[in-house]
Design an enzyme around this catalytic site. Sequence first.
Site, PDB file in Angstrom:
ATOM      1  N   ARG A 122       0.818  -1.210   0.000  1.00 19.80           N
ATOM      2  CA  ARG A 122       0.000   0.000   0.000  1.00 19.80           C
ATOM      3  C   ARG A 122       0.858   1.268   0.000  1.00 19.80           C
ATOM      4  O   ARG A 122       0.583   2.235  -0.700  1.00 19.80           O
ATOM      5  CB  ARG A 122      -0.828   0.000   1.293  1.00 19.80           C
ATOM      6  CG  ARG A 122      -2.280   0.127   1.076  1.00 19.80           C
ATOM      7  CD  ARG A 122      -3.092  -0.107   2.321  1.00 19.80           C
ATOM      8  NE  ARG A 122      -4.043  -1.167   2.074  1.00 19.80           N
ATOM      9  CZ  ARG A 122      -5.045  -1.102   1.221  1.00 19.80           C
ATOM     10  NH1 ARG A 122      -5.259  -0.006   0.537  1.00 19.80           N
ATOM     11  NH2 ARG A 122      -5.849  -2.112   1.030  1.00 19.80           N
ATOM     12  N   ILE A 180      -7.858   2.434   0.674  1.00 17.83           N
ATOM     13  CA  ILE A 180      -7.544   2.907   2.018  1.00 17.83           C
ATOM     14  C   ILE A 180      -6.179   3.560   1.912  1.00 17.83           C
ATOM     15  O   ILE A 180      -5.234   2.967   1.388  1.00 17.83           O
ATOM     16  CB  ILE A 180      -7.540   1.733   3.019  1.00 17.83           C
ATOM     17  CG1 ILE A 180      -8.968   1.198   3.161  1.00 17.83           C
ATOM     18  CG2 ILE A 180      -6.980   2.176   4.368  1.00 17.83           C
ATOM     19  CD1 ILE A 180      -9.071  -0.102   3.915  1.00 17.83           C
ATOM     20  N   LEU A 181      -6.085   4.802   2.359  1.00 17.86           N
ATOM     21  CA  LEU A 181      -4.843   5.561   2.163  1.00 17.86           C
ATOM     22  C   LEU A 181      -3.985   5.548   3.425  1.00 17.86           C
ATOM     23  O   LEU A 181      -4.501   5.654   4.536  1.00 17.86           O
ATOM     24  CB  LEU A 181      -5.187   6.990   1.759  1.00 17.86           C
ATOM     25  CG  LEU A 181      -5.854   7.058   0.368  1.00 17.86           C
ATOM     26  CD1 LEU A 181      -6.679   8.321   0.219  1.00 17.86           C
ATOM     27  CD2 LEU A 181      -4.807   6.937  -0.735  1.00 17.86           C
ATOM     28  N   ASN A 218     -13.045  13.995   0.545  1.00 19.04           N
ATOM     29  CA  ASN A 218     -13.754  12.833   0.006  1.00 19.04           C
ATOM     30  C   ASN A 218     -15.252  13.029   0.159  1.00 19.04           C
ATOM     31  O   ASN A 218     -15.694  13.793   1.020  1.00 19.04           O
ATOM     32  CB  ASN A 218     -13.325  11.582   0.795  1.00 19.04           C
ATOM     33  CG  ASN A 218     -13.981  10.310   0.293  1.00 19.04           C
ATOM     34  OD1 ASN A 218     -14.080  10.096  -0.921  1.00 19.04           O
ATOM     35  ND2 ASN A 218     -14.450   9.473   1.199  1.00 19.04           N
ATOM     36  N   HIS A 251     -18.797  10.888   0.872  1.00 15.03           N
ATOM     37  CA  HIS A 251     -19.278   9.590   1.351  1.00 15.03           C
ATOM     38  C   HIS A 251     -20.810   9.604   1.368  1.00 15.03           C
ATOM     39  O   HIS A 251     -21.411  10.564   1.840  1.00 15.03           O
ATOM     40  CB  HIS A 251     -18.727   9.317   2.758  1.00 15.03           C
ATOM     41  CG  HIS A 251     -19.115   7.975   3.267  1.00 15.03           C
ATOM     42  ND1 HIS A 251     -18.516   6.815   2.806  1.00 15.03           N
ATOM     43  CD2 HIS A 251     -20.070   7.588   4.135  1.00 15.03           C
ATOM     44  CE1 HIS A 251     -19.093   5.774   3.390  1.00 15.03           C
ATOM     45  NE2 HIS A 251     -20.034   6.218   4.202  1.00 15.03           N
ATOM     46  N   SER A 262     -22.005  13.136   2.887  1.00 13.53           N
ATOM     47  CA  SER A 262     -21.066  13.968   3.645  1.00 13.53           C
ATOM     48  C   SER A 262     -19.800  14.198   2.837  1.00 13.53           C
ATOM     49  O   SER A 262     -19.288  13.276   2.202  1.00 13.53           O
ATOM     50  CB  SER A 262     -20.657  13.264   4.953  1.00 13.53           C
ATOM     51  OG  SER A 262     -21.781  12.858   5.701  1.00 13.53           O
ATOM     52  N   ASP A 274     -13.095   7.287   6.276  1.00 15.78           N
ATOM     53  CA  ASP A 274     -14.278   8.169   6.356  1.00 15.78           C
ATOM     54  C   ASP A 274     -14.362   8.905   7.692  1.00 15.78           C
ATOM     55  O   ASP A 274     -15.461   9.209   8.176  1.00 15.78           O
ATOM     56  CB  ASP A 274     -15.576   7.359   6.110  1.00 15.78           C
ATOM     57  CG  ASP A 274     -15.556   6.661   4.765  1.00 15.78           C
ATOM     58  OD1 ASP A 274     -15.074   7.268   3.792  1.00 15.78           O
ATOM     59  OD2 ASP A 274     -16.001   5.505   4.687  1.00 15.78           O
TER      60      ASP A 274
HETATM   61  C1  GRF Z   1     -20.312   7.757  -4.595  1.00 16.75           C
HETATM   62  O1  GRF Z   1     -21.524   7.304  -4.051  1.00 16.75           O
HETATM   63  C2  GRF Z   1     -19.424   8.321  -3.522  1.00 16.75           C
HETATM   64  O2  GRF Z   1     -20.119   8.888  -2.456  1.00 16.75           O
HETATM   65  C3  GRF Z   1     -18.663   7.104  -3.053  1.00 16.75           C
HETATM   66  O3  GRF Z   1     -18.457   6.362  -4.232  1.00 16.75           O
HETATM   67  C4  GRF Z   1     -19.480   6.618  -5.167  1.00 16.75           C
HETATM   68  C5  GRF Z   1     -18.820   6.983  -6.466  1.00 16.75           C
HETATM   69  O4  GRF Z   1     -19.722   7.106  -7.526  1.00 16.75           O
HETATM   70  N1  GRF Z   1     -17.459   7.491  -2.364  1.00 16.75           N
HETATM   71  P1  GRF Z   1     -19.241   7.706  -8.910  1.00 16.75           P
HETATM   72  O5  GRF Z   1     -18.057   6.880  -9.393  1.00 16.75           O
HETATM   73  O6  GRF Z   1     -18.858   9.135  -8.706  1.00 16.75           O
HETATM   74  O7  GRF Z   1     -20.407   7.562  -9.848  1.00 16.75           O
END
Ligand code: GRF
Length: 223
Positions: free
Chosen positions: A101, A128-129, A141, A143, A170, A179
């Site tokens: 990683r 995972i970073l 990010n 979520h 979020s 997250d």
């Molecule tokens: C999204 O629902 C985002 O919240 C999550 O991954 C999904 C990515 O969808 N982290 P897309 O590739 O932008 O269509």
Amino acid sequence: MRLTKKIAILFSGNGSNLEALIKVLHNKRFIKSDKKFQQREGFLIGGIENEFLEVKASNTDSFRVEVVLALSNKSDAYGLKRAENLGVKTCILESKAYEKREDFDGALVEILQKEKIDLCVLAGFMRILTPIFTKQIKAINIHPSLLPLFKGAHGIKESFESKMKLGGVSVHFVNDELDGGEIIAQGVLIKNNESLEEYEQRVHSLEHFLYPLAVMKVLKGDF
Ligand code: GRF
């Protein structure tokens, strides 16, 4: 001052958020207006205080957003096509080619540092970073749940199946905890009698509306 703010977008698959971000922000100029943010599009948004207005290049108080790179860790990600169609430079850094990683993250950091970005925007980047990345790169990010609830890869399904009457999305800073970084903005959805697919659609519409606003907020240093 006519600033340009450079961002890179990282993704692994479909890339609908990537596309929304490019369409709303790329090569456009904005100012933060004094006008209070107006709730609209049927969403309830928290964390965005002011309206951002798109303005002409002649506006000397504006900042321009440039998406300098769209990077995928998977060569078959559909988002690569979306970025190409919108004229954004793409890059593939195959994560499966790296055993460790930390080595992948090191290579990623090197690419991003060369681009001299102001912000790295994760949009469905399924990795995972490690601290190699999080200590060196300022990143945010999105979520698909109301954090801190339903962290991890199944945020939409778990929100949908929970007894909660509200769901949402979020935007948060990225740190070592999955997250878990500080929340920047959130959007709320009222759950109703719908299928998982219908709920998922509404989550994505909310994401596409919220994420560009949150990116502008962070670029403007409002955090
Ligand atoms: C999204 O629902 C985002 O919240 C999550 O991954 C999904 C990515 O969808 N982290 P897309 O590739 O932008 O269509």
